[in-house]
Design a protein around this motif. Structure first.
Motif, PDB file in Angstrom:
ATOM      1  N   LYS A   1     -62.736  78.900 -23.079  1.00  0.00           N
ATOM      2  CA  LYS A   1     -62.258  79.528 -21.853  1.00  0.00           C
ATOM      3  C   LYS A   1     -62.880  78.784 -20.676  1.00  0.00           C
ATOM      4  O   LYS A   1     -64.105  78.625 -20.612  1.00  0.00           O
ATOM      5  N   ILE A   2     -62.037  78.343 -19.766  1.00  0.00           N
ATOM      6  CA  ILE A   2     -62.487  77.460 -18.699  1.00  0.00           C
ATOM      7  C   ILE A   2     -62.055  78.009 -17.350  1.00  0.00           C
ATOM      8  O   ILE A   2     -60.870  78.310 -17.132  1.00  0.00           O
ATOM      9  N   ALA A   3     -63.012  78.151 -16.448  1.00  0.00           N
ATOM     10  CA  ALA A   3     -62.719  78.573 -15.080  1.00  0.00           C
ATOM     11  C   ALA A   3     -62.606  77.340 -14.195  1.00  0.00           C
ATOM     12  O   ALA A   3     -63.368  76.383 -14.354  1.00  0.00           O
ATOM     13  N   ILE A   4     -61.655  77.368 -13.284  1.00  0.00           N
ATOM     14  CA  ILE A   4     -61.492  76.279 -12.330  1.00  0.00           C
ATOM     15  C   ILE A   4     -61.582  76.866 -10.932  1.00  0.00           C
ATOM     16  O   ILE A   4     -60.771  77.710 -10.545  1.00  0.00           O
ATOM     17  N   LEU A   5     -62.591  76.450 -10.192  1.00  0.00           N
ATOM     18  CA  LEU A   5     -62.832  76.997  -8.857  1.00  0.00           C
ATOM     19  C   LEU A   5     -62.307  76.026  -7.807  1.00  0.00           C
ATOM     20  O   LEU A   5     -62.820  74.917  -7.659  1.00  0.00           O
ATOM     21  N   GLY A   6     -61.273  76.457  -7.107  1.00  0.00           N
ATOM     22  CA  GLY A   6     -60.603  75.614  -6.129  1.00  0.00           C
ATOM     23  C   GLY A   6     -59.254  75.186  -6.669  1.00  0.00           C
ATOM     24  O   GLY A   6     -59.177  74.356  -7.573  1.00  0.00           O
TER      25      GLY A   6
ATOM     26  N   GLY B   1     -56.716  73.508  -5.280  1.00  0.00           N
ATOM     27  CA  GLY B   1     -56.044  72.463  -4.519  1.00  0.00           C
ATOM     28  C   GLY B   1     -55.383  71.498  -5.478  1.00  0.00           C
ATOM     29  O   GLY B   1     -55.063  71.841  -6.622  1.00  0.00           O
ATOM     30  N   TYR B   2     -55.223  70.254  -5.037  1.00  0.00           N
ATOM     31  CA  TYR B   2     -54.513  69.265  -5.854  1.00  0.00           C
ATOM     32  C   TYR B   2     -55.227  69.005  -7.184  1.00  0.00           C
ATOM     33  O   TYR B   2     -54.620  69.076  -8.254  1.00  0.00           O
ATOM     34  N   VAL B   3     -56.527  68.735  -7.106  1.00  0.00           N
ATOM     35  CA  VAL B   3     -57.283  68.431  -8.326  1.00  0.00           C
ATOM     36  C   VAL B   3     -57.381  69.654  -9.228  1.00  0.00           C
ATOM     37  O   VAL B   3     -57.180  69.566 -10.447  1.00  0.00           O
ATOM     38  N   GLY B   4     -57.678  70.810  -8.637  1.00  0.00           N
ATOM     39  CA  GLY B   4     -57.843  72.024  -9.427  1.00  0.00           C
ATOM     40  C   GLY B   4     -56.571  72.462 -10.123  1.00  0.00           C
ATOM     41  O   GLY B   4     -56.593  72.843 -11.307  1.00  0.00           O
TER      42      GLY B   4
ATOM     43  N   ASP C   1     -68.397  85.590 -17.246  1.00  0.00           N
ATOM     44  CA  ASP C   1     -69.246  86.065 -18.349  1.00  0.00           C
ATOM     45  C   ASP C   1     -68.857  85.457 -19.693  1.00  0.00           C
ATOM     46  O   ASP C   1     -69.727  85.115 -20.512  1.00  0.00           O
ATOM     47  N   ASP C   2     -67.551  85.342 -19.942  1.00  0.00           N
ATOM     48  CA  ASP C   2     -67.107  84.824 -21.236  1.00  0.00           C
ATOM     49  C   ASP C   2     -66.532  83.410 -21.137  1.00  0.00           C
ATOM     50  O   ASP C   2     -65.843  82.952 -22.039  1.00  0.00           O
ATOM     51  N   CYS C   3     -66.817  82.719 -20.029  1.00  0.00           N
ATOM     52  CA  CYS C   3     -66.339  81.348 -19.863  1.00  0.00           C
ATOM     53  C   CYS C   3     -67.332  80.359 -20.481  1.00  0.00           C
ATOM     54  O   CYS C   3     -68.544  80.566 -20.434  1.00  0.00           O
ATOM     55  N   ASP C   4     -66.811  79.290 -21.042  1.00  0.00           N
ATOM     56  CA  ASP C   4     -67.641  78.226 -21.590  1.00  0.00           C
ATOM     57  C   ASP C   4     -67.957  77.176 -20.516  1.00  0.00           C
ATOM     58  O   ASP C   4     -69.045  76.607 -20.483  1.00  0.00           O
ATOM     59  N   ILE C   5     -66.959  76.909 -19.666  1.00  0.00           N
ATOM     60  CA  ILE C   5     -67.071  75.866 -18.644  1.00  0.00           C
ATOM     61  C   ILE C   5     -66.532  76.391 -17.324  1.00  0.00           C
ATOM     62  O   ILE C   5     -65.526  77.102 -17.294  1.00  0.00           O
ATOM     63  N   ALA C   6     -67.185  76.033 -16.234  1.00  0.00           N
ATOM     64  CA  ALA C   6     -66.673  76.308 -14.889  1.00  0.00           C
ATOM     65  C   ALA C   6     -66.565  74.971 -14.167  1.00  0.00           C
ATOM     66  O   ALA C   6     -67.560  74.258 -14.010  1.00  0.00           O
ATOM     67  N   ILE C   7     -65.356  74.612 -13.763  1.00  0.00           N
ATOM     68  CA  ILE C   7     -65.114  73.321 -13.123  1.00  0.00           C
ATOM     69  C   ILE C   7     -64.903  73.528 -11.625  1.00  0.00           C
ATOM     70  O   ILE C   7     -63.992  74.244 -11.211  1.00  0.00           O
TER      71      ILE C   7
ATOM     72  N   LEU D   1     -73.803  78.266 -19.314  1.00  0.00           N
ATOM     73  CA  LEU D   1     -72.503  77.979 -18.721  1.00  0.00           C
ATOM     74  C   LEU D   1     -72.529  76.527 -18.259  1.00  0.00           C
ATOM     75  O   LEU D   1     -73.420  76.122 -17.507  1.00  0.00           O
ATOM     76  N   THR D   2     -71.588  75.750 -18.730  1.00  0.00           N
ATOM     77  CA  THR D   2     -71.496  74.354 -18.289  1.00  0.00           C
ATOM     78  C   THR D   2     -70.752  74.325 -16.958  1.00  0.00           C
ATOM     79  O   THR D   2     -69.566  74.651 -16.902  1.00  0.00           O
ATOM     80  N   VAL D   3     -71.463  73.980 -15.896  1.00  0.00           N
ATOM     81  CA  VAL D   3     -70.879  73.938 -14.552  1.00  0.00           C
ATOM     82  C   VAL D   3     -70.604  72.480 -14.201  1.00  0.00           C
ATOM     83  O   VAL D   3     -71.531  71.672 -14.094  1.00  0.00           O
ATOM     84  N   VAL D   4     -69.339  72.170 -14.049  1.00  0.00           N
ATOM     85  CA  VAL D   4     -68.887  70.797 -13.862  1.00  0.00           C
ATOM     86  C   VAL D   4     -68.376  70.610 -12.439  1.00  0.00           C
ATOM     87  O   VAL D   4     -67.563  71.400 -11.954  1.00  0.00           O
ATOM     88  N   TYR D   5     -68.836  69.567 -11.787  1.00  0.00           N
ATOM     89  CA  TYR D   5     -68.370  69.258 -10.433  1.00  0.00           C
ATOM     90  C   TYR D   5     -67.452  68.041 -10.482  1.00  0.00           C
ATOM     91  O   TYR D   5     -67.812  67.004 -11.043  1.00  0.00           O
ATOM     92  N   ARG D   6     -66.263  68.196  -9.883  1.00  0.00           N
ATOM     93  CA  ARG D   6     -65.331  67.077  -9.770  1.00  0.00           C
ATOM     94  C   ARG D   6     -65.109  66.693  -8.307  1.00  0.00           C
ATOM     95  O   ARG D   6     -64.459  65.695  -8.026  1.00  0.00           O
ATOM     96  N   SER D   7     -65.609  67.493  -7.393  1.00  0.00           N
ATOM     97  CA  SER D   7     -65.488  67.180  -5.972  1.00  0.00           C
ATOM     98  C   SER D   7     -66.280  65.907  -5.667  1.00  0.00           C
ATOM     99  O   SER D   7     -67.341  65.670  -6.246  1.00  0.00           O
TER     100      SER D   7
END
Length: 298
Positions: A2-7, A9-12, A75-81, A118-124
């Motif tokens: 389960k993956i959360a994507i914050l933002g 916009g185009y990339v998200g 809470d139940d997410c594996d990754i937040a991008i 929680l793996t917090v990934v930044y792509r910005s």
């Protein structure tokens, strides 16, 4: 996963559609009610060929939803991008306020009894050192001494082009995964499973600077090509044929040669053959600023 994507916009949005199409459960988070409503209706808030189809299918299959607030959704997410914007400030530097806001919101939502980090990934796009000097301290200030056990920080730059973003996502030139200590992130390796591309497991600063290096190089190529085109146009030469000849040379012109730092600028050809075009362009009043700048440094 389960993956959360914050933002969103185009990339998200592109990431949401592509990741959901791989079978993962995706949660989109954005402060814009309009974007959230559009995505939940099965459409993309941004235009990209093929993205509406991916999002519509993911919504129909129950693998994609969007909300405006984090709440307890992580809470139940594996990754937040994190895909929020980092626009230019008045001094030209990137405005990191959105990164700070979303990082604080993520940290505030993480519970101390969470099972696994929680793996917090930044792509910005962000300057080198941002993760260690800005992001990591925020997590540590809000989560305390258990911060490093609750959060795995990753920088994973994207290399998407408008109008070909979906193909670029699944067929990237490379995958760069930066972590604090440079060791591979198991979850991010799993996320990219099935995508054929060289993977670079590096320190987080090396990963952060990658996007800067790539985009400034692309800018050099665009500026150089346009200046060559202007010269050709002014003296009646086919810019198309010149370009065709130039890109056919993959041994020197389109290659790693001459781009490795350490080699001197000199020899019998390079200095004189940079000064020559500068003088030639000046004669025709079509001065090439980039060539003149290099020549002036000799």
């Amino acid at each position: 996963m389960k993956i959360a994507i914050l933002g969103l916009g185009y990339v998200g949005c592109t990431a949401a559609g592509c990741i959901a199409s791989q079978g993962h459960e995706v949660l989109g988070i954005d402060v814009s009610p309009a974007k959230v409503e559009t995505l939940n209706s099965g459409k993309s808030p941004v235009y990209e060929p093929g993205l509406d189809d991916l999002i519509s299918k993911a919504r129909a299959e129950g693998r994609l939803e969007a909300v405006t607030e984090i709440g307890d959704k992580l809470d139940d997410c594996d990754i937040a991008i994190v895909c929020v914007g980092t626009p230019s400030g008045v001094d030209g530097a990137h405005n990191m306020s959105y990164i700070v806001q979303v990082t604080r919101a993520i940290a505030a939502s993480i519970k101390p009894d969470r099972k696994g980090p929680l793996t917090v990934v930044y792509r910005s796009t962000m300057r080198p050192g941002t993760t260690e000097q800005m992001i990591q301290p925020i997590f540590r200030s809000l989560l305390g001494e258990r911060s490093d056990d609750l959060v795995e920080l990753v920088y994973n730059p994207e290399f998407l082009r408008e109008a070909t973003a979906i193909d670029d996502y699944f067929n990237p030139p490379k995958i760069v995964l930066g972590t604090i200590d440079g060791t591979p992130s198991e979850k991010m390796v799993a996320l990219h499973e099935g995508i054929e591309a060289p993977i670079f497991h590096v320190g987080i600063r090396e990963a952060e600077i990658t996007k800067f290096v790539d985009n400034t190089w692309h800018a050099v190529k665009v500026a150089f090509a346009n200046e060559v085109g202007r010269v050709c146009q002014n003296i009646g030469i086919s810019a198309r044929q010149v370009h065709q000849i130039f890109v056919s040379d993959t041994k020197l012109n389109i290659s790693p040669y001459y781009t490795r730092p350490g080699g001197p600028f000199g020899g019998s050809c390079l200095p004189k053959d940079v000064r020559g075009p500068a003088a030639y362009c000046g004669r025709y009043r079509i001065a090439d600023a980039s060539v003149r700048l290099i020549a002036a440094q000799q």
